[in-house]
Design a protein around this motif. Sequence first.
Motif, PDB file in Angstrom:
ATOM      1  N   GLU A 139       0.846  -1.195   0.000  1.00 42.82           N
ATOM      2  CA  GLU A 139       0.000   0.000   0.000  1.00 42.82           C
ATOM      3  C   GLU A 139       0.879   1.242   0.000  1.00 42.82           C
ATOM      4  O   GLU A 139       2.081   1.175   0.279  1.00 42.82           O
ATOM      5  CB  GLU A 139      -0.921   0.000   1.229  1.00 42.82           C
ATOM      6  CG  GLU A 139      -0.177  -0.020   2.541  1.00 42.82           C
ATOM      7  CD  GLU A 139      -1.093  -0.053   3.749  1.00 42.82           C
ATOM      8  OE1 GLU A 139      -0.583   0.067   4.874  1.00 42.82           O
ATOM      9  OE2 GLU A 139      -2.322  -0.198   3.558  1.00 42.82           O
ATOM     10  N   MET A 140       0.240   2.359  -0.339  1.00 39.59           N
ATOM     11  CA  MET A 140       0.934   3.649  -0.301  1.00 39.59           C
ATOM     12  C   MET A 140       0.737   4.247   1.085  1.00 39.59           C
ATOM     13  O   MET A 140      -0.400   4.390   1.548  1.00 39.59           O
ATOM     14  CB  MET A 140       0.383   4.588  -1.363  1.00 39.59           C
ATOM     15  CG  MET A 140       0.612   4.131  -2.789  1.00 39.59           C
ATOM     16  SD  MET A 140       2.329   4.261  -3.320  1.00 39.59           S
ATOM     17  CE  MET A 140       2.476   6.030  -3.536  1.00 39.59           C
ATOM     18  N   ASN A 141       1.833   4.583   1.752  1.00 39.11           N
ATOM     19  CA  ASN A 141       1.698   5.183   3.074  1.00 39.11           C
ATOM     20  C   ASN A 141       1.419   6.676   2.964  1.00 39.11           C
ATOM     21  O   ASN A 141       1.264   7.224   1.868  1.00 39.11           O
ATOM     22  CB  ASN A 141       2.950   4.897   3.921  1.00 39.11           C
ATOM     23  CG  ASN A 141       4.220   5.480   3.297  1.00 39.11           C
ATOM     24  OD1 ASN A 141       4.164   6.370   2.455  1.00 39.11           O
ATOM     25  ND2 ASN A 141       5.361   4.970   3.715  1.00 39.11           N
ATOM     26  N   LYS A 142       1.370   7.351   4.097  1.00 37.86           N
ATOM     27  CA  LYS A 142       1.015   8.774   4.111  1.00 37.86           C
ATOM     28  C   LYS A 142       2.074   9.645   3.435  1.00 37.86           C
ATOM     29  O   LYS A 142       1.794  10.796   3.068  1.00 37.86           O
ATOM     30  CB  LYS A 142       0.792   9.239   5.546  1.00 37.86           C
ATOM     31  CG  LYS A 142       2.025   9.111   6.428  1.00 37.86           C
ATOM     32  CD  LYS A 142       1.726   9.559   7.849  1.00 37.86           C
ATOM     33  CE  LYS A 142       2.966   9.427   8.736  1.00 37.86           C
ATOM     34  NZ  LYS A 142       2.668   9.873  10.124  1.00 37.86           N
ATOM     35  N   ASP A 144       3.425   8.835   0.595  1.00 35.32           N
ATOM     36  CA  ASP A 144       3.390   8.409  -0.811  1.00 35.32           C
ATOM     37  C   ASP A 144       4.552   7.486  -1.158  1.00 35.32           C
ATOM     38  O   ASP A 144       5.126   7.563  -2.250  1.00 35.32           O
ATOM     39  CB  ASP A 144       3.390   9.627  -1.755  1.00 35.32           C
ATOM     40  CG  ASP A 144       2.115  10.439  -1.639  1.00 35.32           C
ATOM     41  OD1 ASP A 144       1.069   9.847  -1.314  1.00 35.32           O
ATOM     42  OD2 ASP A 144       2.156  11.658  -1.873  1.00 35.32           O
ATOM     43  N   MET A 145       4.896   6.616  -0.238  1.00 34.99           N
ATOM     44  CA  MET A 145       5.897   5.577  -0.453  1.00 34.99           C
ATOM     45  C   MET A 145       5.206   4.216  -0.419  1.00 34.99           C
ATOM     46  O   MET A 145       4.166   4.046   0.213  1.00 34.99           O
ATOM     47  CB  MET A 145       6.996   5.633   0.613  1.00 34.99           C
ATOM     48  CG  MET A 145       7.723   6.967   0.680  1.00 34.99           C
ATOM     49  SD  MET A 145       8.709   7.292  -0.799  1.00 34.99           S
ATOM     50  CE  MET A 145       9.312   8.944  -0.465  1.00 34.99           C
ATOM     51  N   PHE A 146       5.817   3.248  -1.092  1.00 38.30           N
ATOM     52  CA  PHE A 146       5.276   1.889  -1.081  1.00 38.30           C
ATOM     53  C   PHE A 146       5.711   1.178   0.201  1.00 38.30           C
ATOM     54  O   PHE A 146       6.914   1.120   0.502  1.00 38.30           O
ATOM     55  CB  PHE A 146       5.775   1.093  -2.292  1.00 38.30           C
ATOM     56  CG  PHE A 146       5.050   1.417  -3.553  1.00 38.30           C
ATOM     57  CD1 PHE A 146       3.734   1.013  -3.743  1.00 38.30           C
ATOM     58  CD2 PHE A 146       5.668   2.131  -4.560  1.00 38.30           C
ATOM     59  CE1 PHE A 146       3.067   1.310  -4.906  1.00 38.30           C
ATOM     60  CE2 PHE A 146       5.008   2.438  -5.724  1.00 38.30           C
ATOM     61  CZ  PHE A 146       3.695   2.024  -5.901  1.00 38.30           C
ATOM     62  N   ALA A 147       4.739   0.637   0.939  1.00 40.32           N
ATOM     63  CA  ALA A 147       5.009  -0.190   2.111  1.00 40.32           C
ATOM     64  C   ALA A 147       4.653  -1.629   1.755  1.00 40.32           C
ATOM     65  O   ALA A 147       3.481  -1.958   1.557  1.00 40.32           O
ATOM     66  CB  ALA A 147       4.198   0.286   3.310  1.00 40.32           C
ATOM     67  N   VAL A 148       5.674  -2.471   1.627  1.00 38.61           N
ATOM     68  CA  VAL A 148       5.496  -3.872   1.239  1.00 38.61           C
ATOM     69  C   VAL A 148       5.677  -4.727   2.487  1.00 38.61           C
ATOM     70  O   VAL A 148       6.709  -4.610   3.175  1.00 38.61           O
ATOM     71  CB  VAL A 148       6.512  -4.286   0.158  1.00 38.61           C
ATOM     72  CG1 VAL A 148       6.259  -5.710  -0.304  1.00 38.61           C
ATOM     73  CG2 VAL A 148       6.440  -3.319  -1.020  1.00 38.61           C
ATOM     74  N   GLU A 336      13.607   1.720   3.673  1.00 40.80           N
ATOM     75  CA  GLU A 336      13.645   0.887   4.875  1.00 40.80           C
ATOM     76  C   GLU A 336      13.680  -0.570   4.441  1.00 40.80           C
ATOM     77  O   GLU A 336      12.688  -1.094   3.937  1.00 40.80           O
ATOM     78  CB  GLU A 336      12.420   1.163   5.757  1.00 40.80           C
ATOM     79  CG  GLU A 336      12.401   0.378   7.047  1.00 40.80           C
ATOM     80  CD  GLU A 336      11.173   0.666   7.893  1.00 40.80           C
ATOM     81  OE1 GLU A 336      10.681  -0.256   8.564  1.00 40.80           O
ATOM     82  OE2 GLU A 336      10.704   1.830   7.851  1.00 40.80           O
ATOM     83  N   ALA A 337      14.825  -1.197   4.594  1.00 35.38           N
ATOM     84  CA  ALA A 337      14.988  -2.572   4.133  1.00 35.38           C
ATOM     85  C   ALA A 337      14.254  -3.540   5.062  1.00 35.38           C
ATOM     86  O   ALA A 337      14.091  -3.270   6.256  1.00 35.38           O
ATOM     87  CB  ALA A 337      16.468  -2.927   4.075  1.00 35.38           C
ATOM     88  N   PRO A 338      13.789  -4.675   4.526  1.00 30.52           N
ATOM     89  CA  PRO A 338      13.146  -5.674   5.396  1.00 30.52           C
ATOM     90  C   PRO A 338      14.164  -6.290   6.349  1.00 30.52           C
ATOM     91  O   PRO A 338      15.293  -6.578   5.960  1.00 30.52           O
ATOM     92  CB  PRO A 338      12.606  -6.703   4.399  1.00 30.52           C
ATOM     93  CG  PRO A 338      13.462  -6.554   3.190  1.00 30.52           C
ATOM     94  CD  PRO A 338      13.846  -5.111   3.123  1.00 30.52           C
ATOM     95  N   TRP A 339      13.750  -6.480   7.591  1.00 29.22           N
ATOM     96  CA  TRP A 339      14.651  -7.065   8.580  1.00 29.22           C
ATOM     97  C   TRP A 339      13.913  -8.156   9.330  1.00 29.22           C
ATOM     98  O   TRP A 339      12.689  -8.241   9.321  1.00 29.22           O
ATOM     99  CB  TRP A 339      15.192  -6.004   9.528  1.00 29.22           C
ATOM    100  CG  TRP A 339      14.133  -5.259  10.290  1.00 29.22           C
ATOM    101  CD1 TRP A 339      13.262  -4.344   9.791  1.00 29.22           C
ATOM    102  CD2 TRP A 339      13.828  -5.378  11.687  1.00 29.22           C
ATOM    103  NE1 TRP A 339      12.431  -3.860  10.765  1.00 29.22           N
ATOM    104  CE2 TRP A 339      12.753  -4.482  11.951  1.00 29.22           C
ATOM    105  CE3 TRP A 339      14.349  -6.123  12.728  1.00 29.22           C
ATOM    106  CZ2 TRP A 339      12.212  -4.332  13.214  1.00 29.22           C
ATOM    107  CZ3 TRP A 339      13.807  -5.977  13.996  1.00 29.22           C
ATOM    108  CH2 TRP A 339      12.760  -5.088  14.232  1.00 29.22           C
ATOM    109  N   GLU A 340      14.690  -9.009   9.982  1.00 28.37           N
ATOM    110  CA  GLU A 340      14.127 -10.176  10.655  1.00 28.37           C
ATOM    111  C   GLU A 340      13.529  -9.765  12.000  1.00 28.37           C
ATOM    112  O   GLU A 340      14.170  -9.807  13.052  1.00 28.37           O
ATOM    113  CB  GLU A 340      15.220 -11.241  10.837  1.00 28.37           C
ATOM    114  CG  GLU A 340      15.779 -11.737   9.511  1.00 28.37           C
ATOM    115  CD  GLU A 340      16.936 -12.696   9.695  1.00 28.37           C
ATOM    116  OE1 GLU A 340      17.347 -12.908  10.867  1.00 28.37           O
ATOM    117  OE2 GLU A 340      17.430 -13.241   8.689  1.00 28.37           O
TER     118      GLU A 340
END
Length: 401
Positions: A139-142, A144-148, A336-340
């Motif tokens: 989704e697009m966050n507030k 206007d970035m993609f949050a996957v 923001e890279a995905p992290w464990e």
Amino acid sequence: MERQSSIGLIEILLKAINGDLKHFKLFSAIVLLPTLAVFVAVMWVIKPMYAATAVVTPPPVSQASLSGLSSMIGGMSGMSSLLGLTSSDEDANAVSTIFNSWELHDQVIREFNLAEHYEFDGRFHADLLKKFRKHFGVEMNKDDMFAVSMEDEDYKLAARMVSFMLEKADSAFNAFKTAQAKQSREYFQSRLDSCEHALDSLLEDFVKFQVDNDFYDPEIQLESTLKYMSSLQAKREEVAMELAFEKADRGTGSKRYDELSKRYSSVNTALHGALNGKNRNMGMVALKKSPGLGLEYMRRENEIRVQEAMYKLLRQQSEQLKLEEAKMLTNLHILEAPWENDKKIYPLRGVTLVFTFAVAVLLGTILCNLLVYFEEEERKGSDVAREWIAFKGFFRRKSKG
């Protein structure tokens, strides 16, 4: 009045508690059994879920020269979209479509063997995709970035799946933009070839027109012609004055009169020849033809300028699209890279237990106090008591039968 209201409330609470205490075993069973069952479920039965999230920028606006496009296609958004000259919103929509596409989801399923991981035993692959999509979100966050995001029982696997999807989505978007740029470049190249052919034809016709009419530079030639004719006119007037003076002084039979007559005749002949364009091979222009020749010259020159401007624009577009087609840079920059993340998102143990306990207490209180009410009605022998006895008798007969 406030004192009576508060006493009545206390009485109600005390009656509810007394009703629970009167049927304490039933109340304890109603409260403890669901609470213990939920406690066992959230602690050992229900597998915890974890989430990995990444934030990426939408693709930048394509630099395939939107600057000169409006003068060429008149601001037709449909044509610019066809040529791959899309806006930032359209690129963002393309990225969103890629993230939600079954092709990308199928790649993730096959890469991480999710059929085995999910213990999927269904017959249809679509059901496996549906199960995967329940755990995936974009989704697009507030800002206007993609949050996957990806949810899974293994937080390390969730982070790896998000990283894999980001890499594949960027590669798919690059392939999409490359195909667009190739289509656009081919269009511009065809227009460039036709424009170059038209420009060559115009230049050949223009050169032929100049040679056939000895008309190379109207401004300079007209200026030279007018100066030349002005000088002839001045000489003719000068000779005419001398001829008239000679005629009045010596008559028409003198030798000087004959010479002046010949000079006047030659100057007059030269003047008429200049008017009719006799000396055009010397750069002179016939004044009678000069308006039409000048108009035709300017028309041809303007056509050539238009074609030259079109050629330069198309050449610029074609070169930029060649660069766009060959470009394989990263378009989705990870902020923001995905992290464990090993913090569980489901089940919420504390909230679930508190909610279960509260609902069980409420149901136990209602049931116990309802039984107390029926017991009091039985002592009174009311109609409600008779209906209640009949209701219990029905179940007793069913159990005996």
